[in-house]
Design a protein around this motif. Structure first.
Motif, mmCIF file in Angstrom:
data_model
loop_
_atom_site.group_PDB
_atom_site.id
_atom_site.type_symbol
_atom_site.label_atom_id
_atom_site.label_comp_id
_atom_site.label_asym_id
_atom_site.label_seq_id
_atom_site.Cartn_x
_atom_site.Cartn_y
_atom_site.Cartn_z
ATOM 1 N N THR A 38 -0.699 6.605 -1.914
ATOM 2 C CA THR A 38 -0.814 6.793 -3.534
ATOM 3 C C THR A 38 -1.683 5.399 -4.036
ATOM 4 O OG1 THR A 38 0.998 5.361 -3.803
ATOM 5 C CG2 THR A 38 1.415 7.919 -3.719
ATOM 6 N N VAL A 39 -1.954 4.426 -3.059
ATOM 7 C CA VAL A 39 -2.628 3.331 -3.691
ATOM 8 C C VAL A 39 -4.060 3.463 -4.012
ATOM 9 C CG1 VAL A 39 -3.178 0.962 -2.802
ATOM 10 C CG2 VAL A 39 -1.075 1.833 -2.199
ATOM 11 N N PRO A 40 -4.740 4.359 -3.195
ATOM 12 C CA PRO A 40 -6.368 4.616 -3.708
ATOM 13 C C PRO A 40 -6.308 4.783 -5.101
ATOM 14 C CG PRO A 40 -6.303 5.055 -1.326
ATOM 15 C CD PRO A 40 -4.804 4.865 -1.821
ATOM 16 N N ALA A 41 -5.524 6.249 -5.423
ATOM 17 C CA ALA A 41 -5.638 6.463 -6.735
ATOM 18 C C ALA A 41 -5.060 5.663 -7.688
ATOM 19 C CB ALA A 41 -4.930 8.028 -6.619
ATOM 20 N N ALA A 42 -3.860 4.977 -7.405
ATOM 21 C CA ALA A 42 -3.484 4.106 -8.394
ATOM 22 C C ALA A 42 -4.110 2.820 -8.447
ATOM 23 C CB ALA A 42 -1.989 3.697 -7.774
ATOM 24 N N ALA A 43 -5.261 2.554 -7.865
ATOM 25 C CA ALA A 43 -5.726 1.398 -8.035
ATOM 26 C C ALA A 43 -7.164 1.694 -8.953
ATOM 27 C CB ALA A 43 -6.291 0.941 -6.689
ATOM 28 N N ARG A 44 -7.289 2.851 -9.197
ATOM 29 C CA ARG A 44 -8.707 3.308 -10.077
ATOM 30 C C ARG A 44 -8.909 2.489 -11.413
ATOM 31 N NH1 ARG A 44 -10.033 9.576 -8.825
ATOM 32 N NH2 ARG A 44 -11.547 9.051 -10.054
ATOM 33 N N VAL A 45 -7.940 2.540 -12.258
ATOM 34 C CA VAL A 45 -7.992 2.003 -13.488
ATOM 35 C C VAL A 45 -8.186 0.310 -13.202
ATOM 36 C CG1 VAL A 45 -6.975 1.450 -15.544
ATOM 37 C CG2 VAL A 45 -6.946 3.823 -14.841
ATOM 38 N N GLY A 46 -7.305 -0.166 -12.350
ATOM 39 C CA GLY A 46 -7.276 -1.630 -12.187
ATOM 40 C C GLY A 46 -8.445 -1.970 -11.542
ATOM 41 N N LEU A 57 -4.655 -22.611 -16.724
ATOM 42 C CA LEU A 57 -4.273 -22.277 -15.544
ATOM 43 C C LEU A 57 -3.139 -23.517 -15.161
ATOM 44 C CD1 LEU A 57 -3.788 -20.309 -13.231
ATOM 45 C CD2 LEU A 57 -5.458 -21.557 -11.942
ATOM 46 N N PRO A 58 -1.866 -23.208 -15.499
ATOM 47 C CA PRO A 58 -0.964 -24.553 -15.342
ATOM 48 C C PRO A 58 -0.914 -24.618 -13.548
ATOM 49 C CG PRO A 58 0.036 -22.660 -16.469
ATOM 50 C CD PRO A 58 -1.408 -22.012 -16.041
ATOM 51 N N ALA A 59 -0.769 -25.965 -13.252
ATOM 52 C CA ALA A 59 -0.802 -26.596 -11.873
ATOM 53 C C ALA A 59 0.255 -25.502 -11.112
ATOM 54 C CB ALA A 59 -0.662 -27.993 -11.983
ATOM 55 N N ASP A 60 1.356 -25.260 -11.526
ATOM 56 C CA ASP A 60 2.371 -24.604 -10.987
ATOM 57 C C ASP A 60 2.056 -23.044 -10.655
ATOM 58 O OD1 ASP A 60 2.743 -23.872 -13.350
ATOM 59 O OD2 ASP A 60 4.887 -24.234 -13.287
ATOM 60 N N LEU A 61 1.252 -22.707 -11.284
ATOM 61 C CA LEU A 61 0.547 -21.225 -11.133
ATOM 62 C C LEU A 61 -0.443 -21.169 -10.247
ATOM 63 C CD1 LEU A 61 1.024 -18.272 -11.757
ATOM 64 C CD2 LEU A 61 -0.249 -18.559 -13.775
ATOM 65 N N ARG A 62 -1.172 -22.231 -9.936
ATOM 66 C CA ARG A 62 -2.528 -22.377 -9.034
ATOM 67 C C ARG A 62 -2.288 -21.747 -7.740
ATOM 68 N NH1 ARG A 62 -7.789 -23.530 -8.937
ATOM 69 N NH2 ARG A 62 -7.435 -24.626 -11.122
ATOM 70 N N PRO A 63 -1.365 -21.929 -7.110
ATOM 71 C CA PRO A 63 -1.260 -21.397 -5.692
ATOM 72 C C PRO A 63 -1.141 -19.733 -5.774
ATOM 73 C CG PRO A 63 0.280 -23.295 -5.681
ATOM 74 C CD PRO A 63 -0.196 -23.014 -7.136
ATOM 75 N N GLU A 64 -0.170 -19.382 -6.782
ATOM 76 C CA GLU A 64 -0.129 -17.834 -6.881
ATOM 77 C C GLU A 64 -1.395 -17.075 -7.252
ATOM 78 O OE1 GLU A 64 1.697 -13.992 -6.985
ATOM 79 O OE2 GLU A 64 1.875 -16.029 -5.855
ATOM 80 N N ALA A 65 -2.019 -17.803 -8.213
ATOM 81 C CA ALA A 65 -3.392 -17.355 -8.788
ATOM 82 C C ALA A 65 -4.405 -17.130 -7.731
ATOM 83 C CB ALA A 65 -3.728 -18.093 -10.010
ATOM 84 N N GLU A 66 -4.487 -18.291 -7.041
ATOM 85 C CA GLU A 66 -5.492 -18.308 -5.822
ATOM 86 C C GLU A 66 -5.191 -17.168 -4.859
ATOM 87 O OE1 GLU A 66 -5.137 -22.268 -4.244
ATOM 88 O OE2 GLU A 66 -6.826 -23.069 -5.854
ATOM 89 N N ASP A 93 -6.752 -11.668 -2.938
ATOM 90 C CA ASP A 93 -6.279 -10.235 -2.589
ATOM 91 C C ASP A 93 -7.228 -9.227 -3.241
ATOM 92 O OD1 ASP A 93 -4.417 -11.130 -0.673
ATOM 93 O OD2 ASP A 93 -2.706 -10.985 -1.996
ATOM 94 N N LEU A 94 -7.353 -9.397 -4.693
ATOM 95 C CA LEU A 94 -8.017 -8.551 -5.419
ATOM 96 C C LEU A 94 -9.386 -8.787 -5.747
ATOM 97 C CD1 LEU A 94 -4.903 -8.654 -8.088
ATOM 98 C CD2 LEU A 94 -5.583 -6.836 -6.377
ATOM 99 N N ALA A 95 -10.017 -10.014 -5.829
ATOM 100 C CA ALA A 95 -11.269 -10.165 -6.394
ATOM 101 C C ALA A 95 -11.622 -11.695 -6.076
ATOM 102 C CB ALA A 95 -11.279 -9.990 -7.901
ATOM 103 N N PRO A 96 -11.868 -11.746 -4.640
ATOM 104 C CA PRO A 96 -12.100 -13.206 -4.275
ATOM 105 C C PRO A 96 -13.432 -13.975 -5.000
ATOM 106 C CG PRO A 96 -11.940 -11.751 -2.431
ATOM 107 C CD PRO A 96 -12.327 -10.948 -3.642
ATOM 108 N N ASP A 97 -14.105 -13.212 -5.688
ATOM 109 C CA ASP A 97 -15.312 -13.852 -6.542
ATOM 110 C C ASP A 97 -14.883 -14.526 -7.613
ATOM 111 O OD1 ASP A 97 -15.028 -11.116 -7.039
ATOM 112 O OD2 ASP A 97 -17.066 -10.779 -7.499
ATOM 113 N N LEU A 111 -5.935 -11.189 -15.421
ATOM 114 C CA LEU A 111 -6.304 -9.923 -15.369
ATOM 115 C C LEU A 111 -4.903 -9.003 -14.806
ATOM 116 C CD1 LEU A 111 -9.569 -9.575 -13.287
ATOM 117 C CD2 LEU A 111 -8.726 -7.961 -15.077
ATOM 118 N N VAL A 112 -4.051 -9.859 -14.253
ATOM 119 C CA VAL A 112 -2.858 -9.097 -13.780
ATOM 120 C C VAL A 112 -2.009 -8.990 -14.900
ATOM 121 C CG1 VAL A 112 -0.753 -9.242 -12.374
ATOM 122 C CG2 VAL A 112 -2.835 -9.765 -11.387
ATOM 123 N N ALA A 113 -1.730 -10.107 -15.549
ATOM 124 C CA ALA A 113 -0.901 -9.966 -16.889
ATOM 125 C C ALA A 113 -1.462 -8.957 -18.022
ATOM 126 C CB ALA A 113 -1.003 -11.456 -17.685
#
Length: 229
Positions: free
Chosen positions: A129-137, A158-167, A172-176, A185-187
């Motif tokens: 289901t993942v490829p179809a689910a990803a189309r809008v994202g 970007l709060p310092a405590d969020l940076r590791p998760e944001a990186e 995973d999603l958009a390395p550039d 974007l995720v929010a």
């Protein structure tokens, strides 16, 4: 078997599969996904259960097919809106995609509920289901990527405590993209479906009455949130 006979059998299989899915969608609207039954589908189509199992071996296989179809239909609607706004700027394309998601959901409420409503007890969506689910994202990521490569994105906090998760997210999603843009974007993706779900499932009743301009305003604010110029 001749090629003509094989072609006739293939067409018959496509037609029966479509009929099964259509009846299953009718049952989704009437009973909800949790009560979807292969036996009930077979009964309504005048088929014996053993014949239907040759098309969908289990209820979960049928649910998966319906989920992929719903995601693909939503993705096609969003992609068509994006293509129609191809000559516009990033903000206009963003709002066009968001508006297409809302229009599709309002036109297909039961299918939207299937993919973004309450989980179906006992069902776990497979990786197929993942490829179809990803189309809008992927469309939304592409709009932000185009802006980043072109006019540039606004500086995002970007709060310092969020940076590791944001990186991790952007890896995973958009390395550039910058980490702050990935987190935003995720929010924004979650908020888009929250806005649509609130309207579709009645949470705006007696709160927001003129809903289309409200939604467009909210979608524009989401464009701000991800840094679109």
């Amino acid at each position: 078997m001749t090629s003509t006979a094989r072609g006739a059998r293939a067409r018959a299989r496509i037609e029966v599969t479509a009929a099964i899915k259509e009846e299953a969608r009718r049952q989704l609207a009437a009973e909800g996904a949790a009560r979807l039954s292969l036996r009930a589908v077979a009964r309504e189509l005048g088929m014996v259960s053993s014949a239907l199992y040759r098309y969908f071996p289990s209820r979960d296989d049928l649910l998966t097919a319906l989920i992929i179809d719903a995601y693909d239909s939503l993705g096609e609607a969003a992609e068509a809106a994006h293509a129609a706004a191809a000559q516009e700027g990033p903000r206009q394309r963003w709002v066009a995609v968001c508006a297409a998601v809302r229009r599709w959901a309002l036109a297909h409420p039961h299918e939207y509920a299937l993919i973004y409503g309450s989980p179906v007890p006992g069902y776990h969506a497979p990786e197929t289901t993942v490829p179809a689910a990803a189309r809008v994202g992927l469309l939304l990521i592409g709009i932000v990527r185009d802006a980043h490569r072109g006019p540039g994105l606004a500086d995002l906090p970007l709060p310092a405590d969020l940076r590791p998760e944001a990186e991790r997210l952007v890896a995973d999603l958009a390395p550039d993209l910058p980490p702050a843009a990935g987190a935003a974007l995720v929010a924004a993706w979650a908020q888009l479906y929250g806005l649509v779900g609130f309207e579709l499932f009645g949470q705006f009743h007696r709160v927001v009455e003129d809903r289309e301009p409200f939604f467009r305003h909210a979608a524009t604010r989401l464009a701000d949130q991800v840094g679109l110029p």
